[in-house]
Design a protein around this motif. Structure first.
Motif, mmCIF file in Angstrom:
data_model
loop_
_atom_site.group_PDB
_atom_site.id
_atom_site.type_symbol
_atom_site.label_atom_id
_atom_site.label_comp_id
_atom_site.label_asym_id
_atom_site.label_seq_id
_atom_site.Cartn_x
_atom_site.Cartn_y
_atom_site.Cartn_z
ATOM 1 N N MET A 15 -8.637 -18.047 -15.077
ATOM 2 C CA MET A 15 -9.569 -17.814 -13.956
ATOM 3 C C MET A 15 -9.291 -16.466 -13.300
ATOM 4 S SD MET A 15 -11.435 -20.438 -12.004
ATOM 5 C CE MET A 15 -10.578 -20.477 -10.442
ATOM 6 N N PRO A 16 -10.295 -15.628 -13.187
ATOM 7 C CA PRO A 16 -10.057 -14.376 -12.467
ATOM 8 C C PRO A 16 -9.820 -14.682 -10.996
ATOM 9 C CG PRO A 16 -12.399 -14.640 -12.966
ATOM 10 C CD PRO A 16 -11.693 -15.800 -13.577
ATOM 11 N N SER A 17 -8.899 -13.955 -10.376
ATOM 12 C CA SER A 17 -8.671 -14.222 -8.963
ATOM 13 C C SER A 17 -9.565 -13.317 -8.132
ATOM 14 C CB SER A 17 -7.209 -13.984 -8.619
ATOM 15 O OG SER A 17 -6.901 -12.642 -8.783
ATOM 16 N N PRO A 18 -10.042 -13.846 -6.984
ATOM 17 C CA PRO A 18 -10.897 -13.019 -6.142
ATOM 18 C C PRO A 18 -10.174 -11.727 -5.775
ATOM 19 C CG PRO A 18 -10.876 -15.299 -5.381
ATOM 20 C CD PRO A 18 -9.816 -15.169 -6.428
ATOM 21 N N ALA A 19 -10.937 -10.666 -5.610
ATOM 22 C CA ALA A 19 -10.352 -9.339 -5.403
ATOM 23 C C ALA A 19 -9.504 -9.279 -4.142
ATOM 24 C CB ALA A 19 -11.477 -8.318 -5.302
ATOM 25 N N ASP A 20 -8.504 -8.421 -4.182
ATOM 26 C CA ASP A 20 -7.638 -8.215 -3.031
ATOM 27 C C ASP A 20 -8.213 -7.190 -2.064
ATOM 28 O OD1 ASP A 20 -4.922 -9.533 -3.034
ATOM 29 O OD2 ASP A 20 -5.126 -8.945 -5.117
ATOM 30 N N ALA A 21 -9.372 -6.613 -2.420
ATOM 31 C CA ALA A 21 -9.851 -5.422 -1.734
ATOM 32 C C ALA A 21 -9.879 -5.561 -0.208
ATOM 33 C CB ALA A 21 -11.227 -5.052 -2.254
ATOM 34 N N LEU A 22 -10.550 -6.588 0.299
ATOM 35 C CA LEU A 22 -10.681 -6.727 1.746
ATOM 36 C C LEU A 22 -10.016 -8.024 2.181
ATOM 37 C CD1 LEU A 22 -14.339 -5.628 2.530
ATOM 38 C CD2 LEU A 22 -12.217 -4.558 3.336
ATOM 39 N N PRO A 23 -8.751 -7.957 2.543
ATOM 40 C CA PRO A 23 -8.081 -9.212 2.870
ATOM 41 C C PRO A 23 -8.628 -9.823 4.162
ATOM 42 C CG PRO A 23 -6.594 -7.347 3.224
ATOM 43 C CD PRO A 23 -7.858 -6.804 2.622
ATOM 44 N N ILE A 24 -8.716 -11.144 4.179
ATOM 45 C CA ILE A 24 -9.073 -11.837 5.417
ATOM 46 C C ILE A 24 -7.807 -12.015 6.259
ATOM 47 C CG2 ILE A 24 -8.941 -14.112 4.259
ATOM 48 C CD1 ILE A 24 -11.235 -13.289 7.189
ATOM 49 N N LEU A 25 -6.661 -12.095 5.557
ATOM 50 C CA LEU A 25 -5.375 -12.238 6.260
ATOM 51 C C LEU A 25 -4.423 -11.164 5.739
ATOM 52 C CD1 LEU A 25 -3.622 -13.999 8.201
ATOM 53 C CD2 LEU A 25 -2.807 -15.189 6.173
ATOM 54 N N ASP A 26 -3.814 -10.447 6.677
ATOM 55 C CA ASP A 26 -2.874 -9.391 6.309
ATOM 56 C C ASP A 26 -1.599 -9.579 7.132
ATOM 57 O OD1 ASP A 26 -1.454 -7.112 5.821
ATOM 58 O OD2 ASP A 26 -3.159 -5.742 6.028
ATOM 59 N N VAL A 27 -0.592 -10.144 6.496
ATOM 60 C CA VAL A 27 0.672 -10.444 7.177
ATOM 61 C C VAL A 27 1.661 -9.335 6.843
ATOM 62 C CG1 VAL A 27 2.549 -12.117 7.404
ATOM 63 C CG2 VAL A 27 0.219 -12.921 6.973
ATOM 64 N N ASP A 28 2.267 -8.765 7.879
ATOM 65 C CA ASP A 28 3.146 -7.625 7.654
ATOM 66 C C ASP A 28 4.435 -7.784 8.468
ATOM 67 O OD1 ASP A 28 4.194 -5.209 6.955
ATOM 68 O OD2 ASP A 28 2.853 -4.013 8.206
ATOM 69 N N GLY A 29 5.512 -8.113 7.783
ATOM 70 C CA GLY A 29 6.830 -8.142 8.432
ATOM 71 C C GLY A 29 7.067 -9.342 9.333
ATOM 72 N N LEU A 30 6.335 -10.420 9.114
ATOM 73 C CA LEU A 30 6.507 -11.618 9.958
ATOM 74 C C LEU A 30 7.972 -12.087 9.973
ATOM 75 C CD1 LEU A 30 5.739 -14.275 11.457
ATOM 76 C CD2 LEU A 30 5.013 -15.186 9.261
ATOM 77 N N SER A 31 8.532 -12.195 11.167
ATOM 78 C CA SER A 31 9.910 -12.656 11.314
ATOM 79 C C SER A 31 9.977 -13.701 12.416
ATOM 80 C CB SER A 31 10.838 -11.489 11.655
ATOM 81 O OG SER A 31 10.763 -10.501 10.636
ATOM 82 N N VAL A 32 10.791 -14.714 12.178
ATOM 83 C CA VAL A 32 10.967 -15.802 13.144
ATOM 84 C C VAL A 32 12.450 -15.942 13.437
ATOM 85 C CG1 VAL A 32 10.711 -18.292 13.547
ATOM 86 C CG2 VAL A 32 8.923 -17.050 12.301
#
Ligand SMILES: Nc1ncnc2c1ncn2[C@@H]1O[C@H](COP(=O)(O)OP(=O)(O)O)[C@@H](O)[C@H]1O
Ligand code: SF4
Ligand SMILES: [Mg+2]
Length: 338
Positions: free
Chosen positions: A1-18
């Motif tokens: 199955m081709p995966s949907p394109a990464d071009a326009l992410p709906i979610l962009d997580v960057d450096g999440l730390s808890v």
């Protein structure tokens, strides 16, 4: 199955730390990934690796105190979830983003009829009339294939079987057409047949709605069924990430290789590492550099530096100082002269 394109992410997580209390080491550390509409990311790893905390952080549901966000951003269509106020979170939770849990009673209210609780959520987020909300609840029960939905609408959660409760929770989660669905071990407590049905249902509903999905699981069978992309977590870090094809056919991190090998039907490279001996260290007791070092058969002094994710092929990243391990094996051979 081709995966949907990464071009326009709906979610962009960057450096999440808890962070847990005042502990020096983040319990979830520097987690980054993107997700496009319609795409499924499976987050996989043993129990205690920080999968649920990652999800709860994104949903604004961390137990605080003792837990708190200690860094990063997570943009859902441009808005940063990690800096959002609780009131704003209540607006989008159950609306633009929704979560389903292993235990349906985590999100179902035992004292409310199934129809009422779905309708209430629809009224809150969409502001429609009572009648329209009830119709939407009925439509959702149909879509999750609950038999006799008109009757189920007026039943309480305890009157449903475990599998039906799971379907009702999915109906509620999807009632407001979320752009992002997070599912935390949604089928772990179900028997194998029901598990397969629920996974099937989730796939169908996802393709109908185009929602992006984060599916958390410790089960590589579920990953193989559901994932476009995979993030392998260990000790609060993403240690390897890539397309499902890459992760299954060419795992690079010793932890991923160990996980794969412990699953015989999918096992690759079994000659190298048959299981992953040992346990995940407790929070605060992680090794200084690579958190996998206490269990890694390939560790050297160089592993005392924290490895960062770096590319290792198209759409594939690994956080291991010694990846690809072929290099290490070749060096060992040279050094021992064998
Ligand atoms: N509320 C909490 N208070 C203290 N420690 C917690 C809390 N929630 C989770 N942890 C710890 O954080 C680590 C990661 O937990 P979790 O994200 O639930 O793991 P996973 O979902 O991968 O099994 C574990 O060591 C767990 O014990
Ligand atoms: S960095 Fe070192 S300890 Fe960590 S996985 Fe790679 S070889 Fe093992
Ligand atoms: Mg969990």
């Amino acid at each position: 199955m081709p995966s949907p394109a990464d071009a326009l992410p709906i979610l962009d997580v960057d450096g999440l730390s808890v962070r847990l209390g005042k502990m020096d080491q983040n319990i979830v550390d520097n987690v980054s990934f993107t997700l496009a509409p319609g795409q499924t990311l499976c987050v996989v790893g043993e129990s205690g690796c920080g999968k649920s905390l990652t999800a709860l952080a994104l949903m604004g549901l961390l137990q605080s105190p003792p837990l708190s966000i200690s860094g990063g951003t997570a943009r859902l269509g441009g808005e940063d979830l990690l800096s959002m106020q609780p009131a704003d979170f209540r607006e989008i939770r159950g609306g633009r983003m929704a979560m389903i849990f292993q235990e349906p009673m985590t999100s179902l209210n035992p004292g409310l009829r199934i129809g009422e609780q779905i309708a209430e959520s629809v009224r809150r987020h969409k502001g429609v009339s009572r009648a329209a909300a009830r119709n939407r609840a009925l439509e959702m029960l149909r879509r999750v294939r609950i038999p006799a939905p008109e009757k189920r609408l007026d039943e309480y959660p305890h009157q449903l079987s475990g599998g039906m409760r799971q379907r009702a929770m999915i109906a509620m989660a999807l009632a407001n057409d979320p752009e992002l669905l997070i599912a935390d071990e949604p089928t772990t407590a179900l028997d194998v047949t029901i598990q397969a049905q629920i996974l099937d249902l989730m796939r169908v509903l996802q393709s109908e709605t185009g929602a992006a999905m984060i599916m958390i699981t410790h089960d590589l069978g579920v990953v193989a069924e559901m994932a476009d992309k995979v993030a392998v977590m260990y000790g609060g870090h993403i240690v390897e990430a890539g397309s499902v094809e890459r992760i299954f056919t060419d795992p690079q991190h010793p932890y991923t290789i160990g996980l794969m090998s412990s699953m015989p039907s999918l096992g690759r490279r079994q000659d190298r590492l048959v299981t992953v001996p040992g346990v995940v260290p407790q929070p605060g007791a992680m090794p200084k550099g690579c958190r996998f070092a206490t269990r890694c058969p390939f560790r050297t002094e160089a592993c005392e530096t924290v490895p960062v994710l770096r590319p290792c092929g198209e759409g594939h990243e690994v956080a291991c100082i010694h990846a690809p391990l072929e290099n290490l094996a070749a060096r060992d051979l040279r050094e021992t002269g064998t």
